[in-house]
Write an enzyme that holds these catalytic residues in place. Structure first.
Site: not given
Ligand code: GLP
Length: 260
Positions: A67, A136, A138, A143
């Site tokens: 993304d 959440d 995702h 989402e």
């Molecule tokens: C963002 C990314 C996700 C990732 C998530 C969790 O939303 N788009 O791909 O898995 O963050 O991030 P973290 O590893 O900082 O908890």
């Protein structure tokens, strides 16, 4: 799903990096699906260490990131383009032309999304998709309520997700409201998936994704339908799993031919 509970985060990152390295050793032109976020940083550090210490080459590896924010210049320090350069690409011998990240600055976002899907197909599909999990539930930026069959497209971020990612920006208001993300269906097309989640903050989404019903309200739960998913956890992120003793037993009692 194979639930692998490691003694601590560090062991979890090492375990995950060994899986990535084994694939690249076995298939030097592997197609990797890459993730960003705080969980990704120690994983990439470990991958870089293996690249240096064991001379693992990424010269023919192709990558697709999950993304990118819409409207954030690639040079912005919080962009996923900048993140990938800083935390992985500049430290390994990967060819920049072999790396792909959705272009959130594209004039025609819909076209960019279609072309991204086409580029994945042109590379023969993703061999290993690395995933984190949002608070959440995702995956990527899909989402809750995302179609479980969705393809790469624009998504509106929830304020919860914007808050969780605000650490990379000067202030909350600077966090973009939209992102381009691979769809849930795009992720499900990967030949294998590696999910990483560590710490108490991930215990609730992990339990819902692994043991809850499959629902678009927890996009990661659709991975229950995927035939090849490994979920690497530490005791904290595994804390709310009802069957964690069983998962530990499965790992302990693997037949020798199945061991890592
Ligand atoms: C963002 C990314 C996700 C990732 C998530 C969790 O939303 N788009 O791909 O898995 O963050 O991030 P973290 O590893 O900082 O908890």
């Amino acid at each position: 799903m194979e639930i692998i509970i490691q003694p601590d985060e560090r062991a979890g990152y090492q375990f995950a990096a060994r899986i990535v390295a084994a694939l690249v050793r076995d298939r030097p032109d592997a197609v990797l699906g890459l993730v960003t976020g705080r969980t990704a940083v120690p994983l990439y550090q470990e991958v870089i260490r293996i690249h240096r210490d064991q001379r693992l080459t990424f010269a023919s590896v192709r990558t697709f990131n999950l993304d990118e924010y819409v409207g954030l210049p690639h040079g912005h320090p919080a962009s996923y383009h900048a993140f990938m350069k800083t935390h992985l690409f500049e430290a390994i011998d990967i060819k920049p032309t072999n790396t792909h990240i959705p272009n959130g600055m594209a004039d025609d976002i819909a076209r960019e999304c279609r072309e991204y899907e086409q580029q994945i197909r042109d590379c023969g599909g993703i061999d290993l998709q690395i995933l984190g999990i949002g608070a959440d539930g995702h995956i990527g930026f899909n989402e809750p309520s995302s179609s479980l069959g969705s393809r790469t497209r624009i998504k509106t971020l929830t304020d919860g997700t914007r808050r969780d990612n605000a650490h990379a920006f000067e202030q909350f208001e600077d966090v973009p409201r939209h992102a381009i993300t691979m769809g849930v269906g795009t992720i499900m097309d990967a030949r294998s998936c590696l999910v990483l989640a560590f710490g108490m903050g991930k215990a609730d989404p992990v339990a819902k994704a692994v043991e809850g019903p499959v629902t678009a309200m927890v996009p990661a739960s659709v991975l229950q339908f995927h035939p090849d998913v490994k979920v690497i956890l530490d005791p904290d992120s595994a804390a709310l799993l009802a069957r964690k003793d069983y998962y530990a037993k499965v790992f302990r009692e693997k037949p020798s031919w199945q061991q890592y």
